[in-house]
Every structure is written in structure tokens, then in C-alpha cells.
Write a protein that holds these residues in place. Structure first.
Motif, PDB file in Angstrom:
ATOM      1  N   ILE A 255      26.407  35.493   3.075  1.00  0.00           N
ATOM      2  CA  ILE A 255      25.615  36.708   2.825  1.00  0.00           C
ATOM      3  C   ILE A 255      24.713  36.529   1.610  1.00  0.00           C
ATOM      4  N   GLY A 256      24.640  35.293   1.131  1.00  0.00           N
ATOM      5  CA  GLY A 256      23.748  35.012   0.002  1.00  0.00           C
ATOM      6  C   GLY A 256      24.182  35.694  -1.272  1.00  0.00           C
ATOM      7  N   MET A 257      25.475  35.846  -1.466  1.00  0.00           N
ATOM      8  CA  MET A 257      25.947  36.523  -2.671  1.00  0.00           C
ATOM      9  C   MET A 257      27.049  35.699  -3.341  1.00  0.00           C
ATOM     10  N   THR A 258      27.405  36.115  -4.544  1.00  0.00           N
ATOM     11  CA  THR A 258      28.532  35.502  -5.240  1.00  0.00           C
ATOM     12  C   THR A 258      29.549  36.592  -5.503  1.00  0.00           C
ATOM     13  N   VAL A 259      30.793  36.303  -5.140  1.00  0.00           N
ATOM     14  CA  VAL A 259      31.809  37.301  -5.468  1.00  0.00           C
ATOM     15  C   VAL A 259      32.396  36.905  -6.823  1.00  0.00           C
ATOM     16  N   GLU A 260      32.466  37.874  -7.708  1.00  0.00           N
ATOM     17  CA  GLU A 260      32.942  37.596  -9.063  1.00  0.00           C
ATOM     18  C   GLU A 260      34.089  38.556  -9.382  1.00  0.00           C
ATOM     19  N   ALA A 261      34.933  38.132 -10.321  1.00  0.00           N
ATOM     20  CA  ALA A 261      36.057  39.003 -10.708  1.00  0.00           C
ATOM     21  C   ALA A 261      36.230  38.967 -12.213  1.00  0.00           C
ATOM     22  N   LEU A 262      36.697  40.047 -12.740  1.00  0.00           N
ATOM     23  CA  LEU A 262      37.038  40.113 -14.171  1.00  0.00           C
ATOM     24  C   LEU A 262      38.521  40.481 -14.268  1.00  0.00           C
ATOM     25  N   VAL A 263      39.302  39.584 -14.899  1.00  0.00           N
ATOM     26  CA  VAL A 263      40.738  39.853 -15.047  1.00  0.00           C
ATOM     27  C   VAL A 263      41.020  40.076 -16.529  1.00  0.00           C
ATOM     28  N   ASP A 264      41.610  41.188 -16.819  1.00  0.00           N
ATOM     29  CA  ASP A 264      41.897  41.530 -18.221  1.00  0.00           C
ATOM     30  C   ASP A 264      42.832  40.470 -18.831  1.00  0.00           C
ATOM     31  N   VAL A 265      42.418  39.889 -19.969  1.00  0.00           N
ATOM     32  CA  VAL A 265      43.269  38.860 -20.598  1.00  0.00           C
ATOM     33  C   VAL A 265      44.178  39.457 -21.675  1.00  0.00           C
ATOM     34  N   ASP A 266      44.102  40.762 -21.825  1.00  0.00           N
ATOM     35  CA  ASP A 266      44.892  41.406 -22.881  1.00  0.00           C
ATOM     36  C   ASP A 266      46.393  41.080 -22.778  1.00  0.00           C
ATOM     37  N   PRO A 267      46.990  41.204 -21.566  1.00  0.00           N
ATOM     38  CA  PRO A 267      48.423  40.890 -21.472  1.00  0.00           C
ATOM     39  C   PRO A 267      48.712  39.444 -21.861  1.00  0.00           C
ATOM     40  N   ALA A 268      47.813  38.526 -21.423  1.00  0.00           N
ATOM     41  CA  ALA A 268      48.027  37.111 -21.754  1.00  0.00           C
ATOM     42  C   ALA A 268      47.961  36.914 -23.261  1.00  0.00           C
ATOM     43  N   GLU A 269      46.958  37.580 -23.885  1.00  0.00           N
ATOM     44  CA  GLU A 269      46.809  37.436 -25.335  1.00  0.00           C
ATOM     45  C   GLU A 269      48.011  38.016 -26.055  1.00  0.00           C
ATOM     46  N   ARG A 270      48.490  39.177 -25.559  1.00  0.00           N
ATOM     47  CA  ARG A 270      49.654  39.808 -26.195  1.00  0.00           C
ATOM     48  C   ARG A 270      50.880  38.907 -26.075  1.00  0.00           C
ATOM     49  N   GLN A 271      51.026  38.321 -24.875  1.00  0.00           N
ATOM     50  CA  GLN A 271      52.181  37.450 -24.639  1.00  0.00           C
ATOM     51  C   GLN A 271      52.115  36.230 -25.577  1.00  0.00           C
ATOM     52  N   ALA A 272      50.903  35.642 -25.681  1.00  0.00           N
ATOM     53  CA  ALA A 272      50.741  34.466 -26.542  1.00  0.00           C
ATOM     54  C   ALA A 272      51.047  34.828 -27.996  1.00  0.00           C
ATOM     55  N   LEU A 273      50.551  36.019 -28.368  1.00  0.00           N
ATOM     56  CA  LEU A 273      50.766  36.464 -29.758  1.00  0.00           C
ATOM     57  C   LEU A 273      52.254  36.656 -30.035  1.00  0.00           C
ATOM     58  N   LEU A 274      52.930  37.218 -29.031  1.00  0.00           N
ATOM     59  CA  LEU A 274      54.371  37.471 -29.169  1.00  0.00           C
ATOM     60  C   LEU A 274      55.126  36.140 -29.340  1.00  0.00           C
ATOM     61  N   GLN A 275      54.739  35.174 -28.481  1.00  0.00           N
ATOM     62  CA  GLN A 275      55.416  33.874 -28.569  1.00  0.00           C
ATOM     63  C   GLN A 275      55.136  33.215 -29.916  1.00  0.00           C
ATOM     64  N   ALA A 276      53.880  33.340 -30.386  1.00  0.00           N
ATOM     65  CA  ALA A 276      53.527  32.755 -31.688  1.00  0.00           C
ATOM     66  C   ALA A 276      54.345  33.415 -32.784  1.00  0.00           C
ATOM     67  N   LEU A 277      54.528  34.742 -32.639  1.00  0.00           N
ATOM     68  CA  LEU A 277      55.297  35.480 -33.646  1.00  0.00           C
ATOM     69  C   LEU A 277      56.747  34.989 -33.673  1.00  0.00           C
TER      70      LEU A 277
END
Ligand code: ADP
Length: 571
Positions: A255-277
């Protein structure tokens, strides 16, 4: 202090490194998982849109073959009522927004809704259908502002050429409504970078390409950055869009288009921060334990060092004290030797009157014997002269013995010990004190044994002890008495006792104290040293000396000495 600061700095750097490492690993790991899931969802979203569009495409193609539609296309001026009704019915059934039939010039012959009579000849999809292919396009209705996907299928006349086009317009909202509210933000962008379809209203018709050259005046303010191999958008897009989101894309060339998605990285960042803590806390805990251990070791080593220092100090003091004591001991020994000698000289002094008398008497006798011998020679009585000369010789020998004894007594004996005949020592002491004893009218009760009695000691010093004891006895019995000398041997010990018939000892417990004397300074010249010197001498031989009062009156002194090995066997 500096060492501690360095250790702290190293610890902080290590902690920061560990924390950073853990944070990065956790973040990239979580992003990878998000991306994996996101890509799957993205593929699904693309397939779903294609599937929906495919239905509309099929409708357009099928309707283009409908005989009524063909008939109207071939006869554009004919009645369109039947076809209108057909299109209306079909549109209702398929939920396509609008179906239209145009003739070969682009004029709308029939339509499911309004729009009949309008001209479509300028549209690209119409042109494409006129070429015999299936036209496809997405467009925005300028009047209503609605967005459409449009299919245009050619209506072929039986002879071959294209007689018209069947156009199907599908409102995108009908598609969107089915996937509104899904957690992942999905949008389909066209070649200009404009989000044509999306499950978030905020993104619809928003220019998303970084180059603001699209057809839309709406622009999403965003920054793009890379986190490892992931692309993350920092979006300033209001409360309904995540501030940081993983950006995923997938091409949809059909169809001559690009399908794009945005996935919130907040949970990943929170998880990483928690592990770092957690990592930081573990590091701090470990650091605290290590610090405590280090402190304990340091305190221990400080204590050990202090103890070692105290020990060295103590050892130094012990060594110093030992040296002092050794020195004092040496001094004591020297003083004792000097005292012994002084005691002897004092005894000699005391005896000097007796000795000079002892030497004078034979001298005078020798003189008169010599004179008599001369007279007898003149009278030619050689036998009597010879008798006198024999007496002179005896007297001279006696004088020689006395002098020899005195010389031996005055000699300073070296400190060592040897086997000494106690009987000979008693004989010499008696000879030295003979005059003194005689002056005091003291009788000596002493029968020397036939064999020598050997003890361990020094001859001269033992003689000194006996001279002291005999002189004291003479002092105590001035005017007459008896001194009884006895020798006894039991086991390895030889016991010499010396008893007198004097008045006894006034204070028996004090007699060995230096300078203790009951004698008046003068005639007997008591210095109070005789017994204390004797005590020291006997003790240095490993023997004992004691003085006590006898039951029957008078004093008794006993000297106990170790028997010499040889003497002990002989006895
Ligand atoms: P010194 O004879 O110069 O007084 P000593 O140490 O020999 O010193 O004697 C100490 C004292 O012991 C004497 O002064 C005397 O009182 C007492 N003593 C020693 N021998 C006898 C003895 N045989 N009888 C009584 N007293 C004695």
C-alpha cells in the motif's frame, strides 16, 4: 588518611562502574525484549490493515464485473437507478464508505451516496483504472476533512477497452475504530512521512518525518537518539504520548506505506534503574563489610604493634634490671672479699700482742741458750753446749712454724673451692690462737682423729672461721674455762661443733648481724664483724653456721659443710 581516601575513591569508582554496567545491561536487555514483542505486534497490525483493505479491493473488483454496472458504463445516459440501488446495498453490506461508477471520461454515473455527477477524471486512481490496472490511493476529502483509502477497478467492455471505473472509498476511521485503545501506539505513514492512519488521535495527520517537508502543517516535536542498537524517540507530545518511546518500523510496499510503532520505554527504564539501585546497595553492603573487616584488621595490627612495643620495652627493662643486679652482685662479692680480708687483718691485729710475745719469748730463750752454749764451750763441756744448741734449733723451728701460719692466714685466697682437711685446719687455727687461749686460761678439749676429714671449701677461709670462733670463746671465758671441739660425719655432711663454758650468748638471734658486738671498744676490740664474715664464708661453701646456748650453760657453735667425695668414702 590518604590511603583511606584512595581506598574510598577506588570503591566509589568501582561501585559506579558496577552500577553503570548493571543499568546498561538491564536497559538494553529490556529494550531488546520490548523490541521483539513490538516487532511481532507491528507485523500483526500491518497484516490486519492489509486484510481489511483487501476486502474492499475485492468488492471493487467484483462490482466492476457486475453486468448491471457494465451495462450502465456502456450506456452512460441510461437509467442509473438499478445500479444506484445495487451500489447502495453493497456499500451497506461491506461497510465501504462509498461506491461509485464513472464512465470513461470520469463523470460519476451512479453512487451509493452523494457525489453523483461529480467529475473524477483528474484523480490518479481514475487515470490508473483507465489504463486497465487497479488504482489505489489514500486521500483527504477537502470538504469534510475525512481520510479515505480509495480503490478504482476498471470496468472492461466486452470488446476490450475500459468503459469506466468502479471506485470504492473507505473511511479510515472504520478501520481505526477496531484497534483504538491498544497499548502499543501504531501508525501508518505515507511517503511524505505523515501518519495517515493511527490508533492514537494525537498522531493522525501529523508530520512525523524529521524533515518538515510533508503535506501536513502538524509537526510532532521529537528528538531521536540511539540506545545501543535501539532507536528511541524523546517526544514532546502531550499527556497521551509517552515521553520516551522505542521506535519500530516495518515497510508495507503493497500500500506504499510504512507501519510504525512507539513502545513506551518507561517500564524498561524503571526496571533498569531498580536493578542498578539493587546493585548499588549490594556494592555498598559489600563495601561496608570489607570496611569493617579492614578496620578490624587495622585495629588488630595496631594492638599487636603496641603489644610488641610494650614487650620490647619490658624486655629492655628486664635486661637493664638484670645488668644492674649482676653489677650489684659483683660489687657485693667484691665487698665480701674485702670484708674477709679486713676481718683477717683485724684478727691479726688482735693477735699481734700474743704473736710478738710468742716470738719474743723464744728469741730471749735462744739468746740465753746461745750465751750458755758459749760458756759451756769455754768450760769445755761440749755435750751440754750441744744440748743448748739443740734447744735453739727447736725454738727456731717453732718460730718458723708460727710465721708460716701467720703468712698463710694473711694470704688472700682466691674464690674457688677444693677438698680441705678439716683436722689440719683446726690444728692451724689452734696454733694461731694458742697464746690468746693460754692468756685467758682456756683449756682445749680436742682429740684429732687419725685420718683427715675432707670437706669442700677454702683452707684459709675455713681457718679464719675457726680462728674467729676460738677467739670469741677465749673472749667469753676470760679467766678460765674449757672449749670442746668435736667432729661428726653423717651422710654427705661434716658437722664441727665448738662448745665453751662461758656465760652464753646474750642475744642469739643477733650474733650474725654485721657490727653487732657486746664487747667494749678497747681491750678486746670487738668490731662485730667476726661472725657475720664467718657466716658469709660458710654459706659460700654451701654450708651452714649456727650459734645457740647450751642447756648446761655456755655457748655452742656448729658449722656444717659438705664432705668431699674422697673424704666421705674414706670415712
Ligand atoms: P666481736 O667478737 O667483734 O664482738 P663477733 O661477730 O665475733 O664480733 O661476735 C658478735 C657477738 O656475739 C659478740 O660480741 C658476743 O656478744 C657474741 N658471742 C660470740 N661468741 C660468743 C661466745 N662464745 N659466747 C658468748 N657470746 C658470744
Amino acid at each position: 588518611m590518604i590511603r583511606r581516601a584512595a581506598v574510598l575513591a577506588v570503591f566509589l569508582v568501582l561501585t559506579a562502574a558496577v552500577t553503570g554496567g548493571v543499568w546498561w545491561r538491564a536497559l538494553t536487555g529490556a529494550l531488546s525484549r520490548l523490541e521483539e514483542r513490538g516487532q511481532a505486534d507491528l507485523a500483526l497490525a500491518g497484516d490486519r490493515l492489509l486484510g481489511q483493505l483487501h476486502r474492499f479491493r475485492k468488492t471493487a473488483v467484483l462490482m466492476a464485473d457486475h453486468p448491471d454496472v457494465l451495462a450502465l458504463a456502456l450506456d452512460p445516459d441510461g437509467s442509473s437507478e438499478a445500479v444506484d440501488a445495487l451500489l447502495q446495498r453493497t456499500a451497506d453490506m461491506t461497510r465501504s464508505d462509498e461506491l461509485m461508477l464513472t464512465d470513461a471520461t470520469g463523470r460519476v454515473l451512479a453512487a451509493s451516496g452523494a457525489g453523483k455527477g461529480t467529475d473524477r477524471s483528474a484523480t490518479p486512481y481514475f487515470k490508473r483504472a483507465m489504463q486497465g490496472a487497479l488504482g489505489f490511493l489514500h486521500e483527504i476529502d477537502l470538504v469534510s476533512g475525512r481520510r479515505f483509502f480509495v480503490y478504482a477497478a476498471p470496468v472492461f467492455s466486452p470488446e476490450g477497452p475500459v468503459a469506466g471505473a468502479l471506485v470504492a472509498r473507505i473511511d479510515t476511521e472504520a478501520v481505526e475504530v477496531t484497534w483504538r485503545g491498544e497499548p502499543m501506539i501504531v501508525f501508518f505513514t505515507d511517503r511524505d512521512g505523515v501518519a495517515f492512519v493511527s490508533n492514537r488521535d494525537e498522531l493522525i495527520l501529523v508530520q512525523l518525518s524529521l524533515l518538515p517537508e510533508g503535506a501536513s502543517d502538524k509537526l510532532l516535536r521529537r528528538e531521536e537518539r540511539n540506545l545501543g542498537r535501539h532507536v528511541v524517540w524523546d517526544i514532546d507530545g502531550g499527556p497521551y504520548l509517552p515521553a520516551h518511546a522505542l521506535h519500530l518500523t516495518r515497510d508495507l510496499p503493497v500500500i506504499g506505506m510504512t507501519v510504525e510503532a512507539l513502545v513506551d520505554v518507561d517500564p524498561a527504564e524503571r526496571q533498569a534503574l531498580l536493578q542498578a539501585l539493587v546493585a548499588t546497595l549490594i556494592c555498598i553492603g559489600l563495601g561496608a563489610v570489607l570496611y569493617a573487616l579492614m578496620e578490624r584488621r587495622r585495629a588488630l595490627s595496631v594492638r599487636l604493634a603496641a603489644e610488641a612495643e610494650a614487650n620490647t620495652r619490658l624486655e629492655g627493662r628486664v635486661a637493664e634490671r638484670t645488668r644492674e643486679l649482676t653489677e650489684a652482685n659483683d660489687q657485693l662479692h667484691r665487698a665480701q672479699a674485702e670484708l674477709v680480708q679486713a676481718g683477717k687483718l683485724s684478727a691479726l691485729g688482735q693477735m699481734s700482742a700474743g704473736i710478738s710475745h710468742e716470738l719474743n719469748q723464744p728469741l730471749m730463750a735462744i739468746q740465753s741458750y746461745a750465751e750458755n752454749a758459749g760458756l759451756f764451750l769455754e768450760r769445755e763441756e761440749p755435750a751440754r753446749a750441744a744440748e743448748n744448741l739443740g734447744r735453739i734449733s727447736d725454738l727456731a723451728r717453732r718460730m718458723g712454724r708460727i710465721i708460716k701460719n701467720l703468712r698463710a692466714f694473711a694470704r688472700q685466697e682466691s674464690e674457688g673451692m677444693s677438698d680441705v682437711d678439716l683436722v689440719a685446719v683446726i690444728a692451724a687455727a689452734l696454733e694461731l690462737t694458742e697464746t690468746r687461749l693460754r692468756t685467758a686460761s682456756v683449756r682445749v678439749d680436742w682429740t684429732p682423729p687419725a685420718r683427715p676429714v675432707l670437706v669442700r671449701g677454702g683452707e684459709v677461709r675455713l681457718q679464719q672461721v675457726l680462728v674467729n670462733l676460738l677467739a670469741n670463746a677465749a673472749d667469753a671465758m676470760e679467766g678460765g674455762g674449757t672449749v670442746t671441739i668435736r667432729l661428726a660425719q653423717t651422710g654427705g655432711r661434716v658437722r664441727l661443733s665448738l662448745a665453751d663454758t662461758g656465760p652464753g650468748i646474750a642475744e642469739p638471734e643477733r650474733i650474725f648481724d654485721p657490727f653487732y658486738s657486746t664487747k667494749e671498744v678497747g681491750a678486746s676490740e670487738g668490731m662485730g664483724l667476726g661472725l657475720s664474715i664467718s657466716y658469709g664464708i660458710v654459706q659460700s661453701f654451701g654450708g651452714t653456721i649456727a650459734g645457740r646456748n647450751r642447756d648446761g650453760g655456755g655457748a655452742e657453735f656448729t658449722v656444717e659443710l659438705s664432705a668431699a667425695e674422697r673424704g666421705a668414702k674414706a670415712a
